[in-house]
Design a protein around this motif. Structure first.
Motif, short mmCIF file in Angstrom:
data_model
loop_
_atom_site.label_atom_id
_atom_site.label_comp_id
_atom_site.label_asym_id
_atom_site.label_seq_id
_atom_site.Cartn_x
_atom_site.Cartn_y
_atom_site.Cartn_z
N GLY A 181 0.65 -1.22 0.06
CA GLY A 181 0.01 0.05 0.07
C GLY A 181 0.64 1.28 0.05
N HIS A 182 1.91 1.13 0.77
CA HIS A 182 3.02 2.38 0.80
C HIS A 182 3.44 2.54 -0.50
CE1 HIS A 182 5.47 5.56 2.21
NE2 HIS A 182 6.74 4.74 2.19
N SER A 183 4.03 1.31 -1.11
CA SER A 183 4.72 1.38 -2.45
C SER A 183 4.03 1.79 -3.37
CB SER A 183 5.07 0.08 -2.75
OG SER A 183 6.19 -0.30 -1.76
N ALA A 184 2.57 1.71 -3.52
CA ALA A 184 1.45 2.12 -4.41
C ALA A 184 1.37 3.50 -4.25
CB ALA A 184 0.05 1.15 -4.29
N ALA A 185 1.52 4.14 -3.22
CA ALA A 185 0.98 5.55 -2.83
C ALA A 185 2.13 6.16 -3.39
CB ALA A 185 0.84 5.70 -1.36
N LEU A 186 3.42 5.55 -3.24
CA LEU A 186 4.76 6.33 -3.69
C LEU A 186 4.80 6.30 -5.32
CD1 LEU A 186 7.40 5.07 -1.20
CD2 LEU A 186 5.88 7.30 -0.96
N GLU A 187 4.28 5.31 -5.73
CA GLU A 187 4.48 4.98 -7.17
C GLU A 187 3.30 6.04 -7.81
OE1 GLU A 187 6.17 3.48 -10.70
OE2 GLU A 187 6.34 2.96 -8.63
N GLU A 188 2.10 6.44 -7.18
CA GLU A 188 1.21 7.44 -7.59
C GLU A 188 2.05 8.80 -7.38
OE1 GLU A 188 -2.30 9.23 -8.81
OE2 GLU A 188 -1.50 7.01 -8.78
N LEU A 189 2.60 9.15 -6.46
CA LEU A 189 3.41 10.54 -6.28
C LEU A 189 4.29 10.65 -7.48
CD1 LEU A 189 3.69 10.77 -2.38
CD2 LEU A 189 2.35 12.01 -3.85
N HIS A 196 0.54 8.91 6.25
CA HIS A 196 1.64 9.71 6.18
C HIS A 196 2.67 8.83 5.10
CE1 HIS A 196 0.31 10.75 10.27
NE2 HIS A 196 0.81 12.05 9.65
N HIS A 197 2.31 8.45 4.08
CA HIS A 197 3.12 8.45 2.91
C HIS A 197 4.14 9.33 2.67
CE1 HIS A 197 0.35 4.74 2.61
NE2 HIS A 197 -0.51 5.41 2.47
N ALA A 198 3.93 10.35 2.71
CA ALA A 198 4.79 11.69 2.68
C ALA A 198 4.23 12.86 3.54
CB ALA A 198 4.86 11.96 1.12
N VAL A 199 4.93 13.62 3.86
CA VAL A 199 4.77 14.80 4.69
C VAL A 199 5.36 16.12 3.94
CG1 VAL A 199 5.00 15.90 6.67
CG2 VAL A 199 4.48 13.64 6.88
N VAL A 200 4.76 17.14 3.80
CA VAL A 200 5.06 18.43 3.36
C VAL A 200 5.11 19.21 4.63
CG1 VAL A 200 4.70 20.22 1.92
CG2 VAL A 200 4.81 17.93 0.91
N ALA A 201 6.01 20.10 4.81
CA ALA A 201 6.14 20.98 6.05
C ALA A 201 6.53 22.38 5.49
CB ALA A 201 6.46 20.34 7.29
N GLY A 202 6.48 23.36 6.00
CA GLY A 202 7.01 24.70 6.02
C GLY A 202 7.14 25.28 7.48
N THR A 203 8.37 26.12 7.49
CA THR A 203 8.09 26.87 8.70
C THR A 203 8.79 28.11 8.48
OG1 THR A 203 8.91 27.03 11.16
CG2 THR A 203 10.45 25.94 9.35
N VAL A 204 8.98 29.28 9.11
CA VAL A 204 9.62 30.47 8.90
C VAL A 204 10.60 30.86 9.97
CG1 VAL A 204 9.39 32.92 8.86
CG2 VAL A 204 7.43 31.23 8.26
#
Length: 230
Positions: A48-56, A101-109
Motif C-alpha cells: 500500500g505504501h509502495s503504491a502510494a509512492l508510485e502515484e506520487l 503519512h506516505h509523505a509529509v510536506v511542511a513549512g516553517t519560518v
C-alpha cells in the motif's frame, strides 16, 4: 550540524523500523484512501505504501495553499493531501499524503537580518533545527548541494537521506527542502520527508521529483511575513 531539522524529525517520529525491500516489486500506482482528517493511530507500509509512492512519482501536479493564503505549493495528486498540524512543532503549513503519512510536506519560518547575505536562510534553519537533530540522533547521507533562481533571488536546496540512529528506530527517510528568502528579515523553509518503509528506491524517487518539480515552483503570495503558526 546537518540541516535536517523539521523534516527528518517529523519523519522519524512517524513510523517504526522495517527490514525487507519492496523496491524491485512491480506495483500499480494507487492514491491512498480518502483521508478523514483525524489523527492517525498508526502508519502503513507494505505494498500500500509502495503504491502510494508510485502515484506520487507520476501523478499530475496541482496546487495547495496554506490557511493564511501566503504560500502556493504545487503537489503531485494534490486532492489527496490533507492539511495537518505537527505535535510539538509550530509550523506555517503542513500536509500529509494519506492518513498513513506516505509523505509529509511542511513549512516553517526562520528569521535573519534584513540585509543578510546568501546562505543566511539555511544557516538560520540549521540553528533552529539543531535540538531536533540531536534528539532523534539522525545519521545523514547528503547529495551535492543544489540551488535555483527564484524571484530574482537564489534558493538553497538540501537533498538527503536520513536514518534514525536509535536502537528502537532504524527506518530511513528521503528528504528535500528549500530555503527561500521570502520576506524582509524572514525565510520560508519548505520541504518533504518520505519514509522508506521497505521501499527506499521509490521514496528517493518521490523526493527527487519534489526537488525538481515542486520546490522551484513554490510561490509566495503574501507581501509580508504571515504571523500565525499552527
Amino acid at each position: 550540524m546537518h540541516r535536517v531539522g523539521l523534516f527528518a524529525a517529523l519523519a522519524v517520529g512517524l513510523t517504526a523500523c522495517s527490514s525487507a525491500s519492496l523496491s524491485q516489486v512491480p506495483v500499480t500506482a494507487v492514491p491512498p484512501p480518502k483521508d478523514d482528517g483525524k489523527t492517525a493511530e498508526g502508519v502503513g507500509g507494505g505494498l500500500g505504501h509502495s503504491a502510494a509512492l508510485e502515484e506520487l512519482k507520476i501523478a499530475k501536479v496541482g496546487f495547495v495553499v496554506d490557511k493564511q493564503g501566503s504560500v502556493r505549493i504545487p503537489l503531485p495528486d494534490a486532492p489527496h493531501w490533507t492539511r495537518v498540524k505537527f505535535f510539538g512543532i509550530e509550523s506555517l503549513v503542513g500536509f500529509r499524503y494519506g492518513k498513513e503519512h506516505h509523505a509529509v510536506v511542511a513549512g516553517t519560518v526562520v528569521h535573519v537580518p534584513a540585509d543578510a547575505p546568501q546562505g543566511a536562510c539555511s544557516k538560520a534553519f540549521e540553528d533552529w533545527a539543531a535540538p531536533w537533530v540531536k534528539t532523534f540522533e539522525v545519521d545523514i547521507e547528503r547529495d551535492a548541494p543544489r540551488a535555483f533562481p527564484w524571484e530574482t533571488r537564489i534558493v538553497d536546496v538540501d537533498v538527503l537521506y536520513a536514518r534514525a540512529a536509535t536502537l528502537a528506530m532504524r527506518e530511513g527517510y528521503a528528504v528535500a527542502y528549500g530555503a527561500y528568502p521570502a520576506w524582509p528579515g524572514a525565510c520560508l523553509i519548505l520541504g518533504i520527508a518520505v519514509p522508506a518503509r521497505e521501499d527506499e528506491e521509490r521514496a528517493r524517487a518521490v523526493r527527487d521529483r519534489f526537488a525538481q518539480e515542486v520546490l522551484p515552483h513554490v510561490r509566495v503570495l503574501a507581501r509580508e511575513e504571515p504571523k500565525e503558526r499552527y
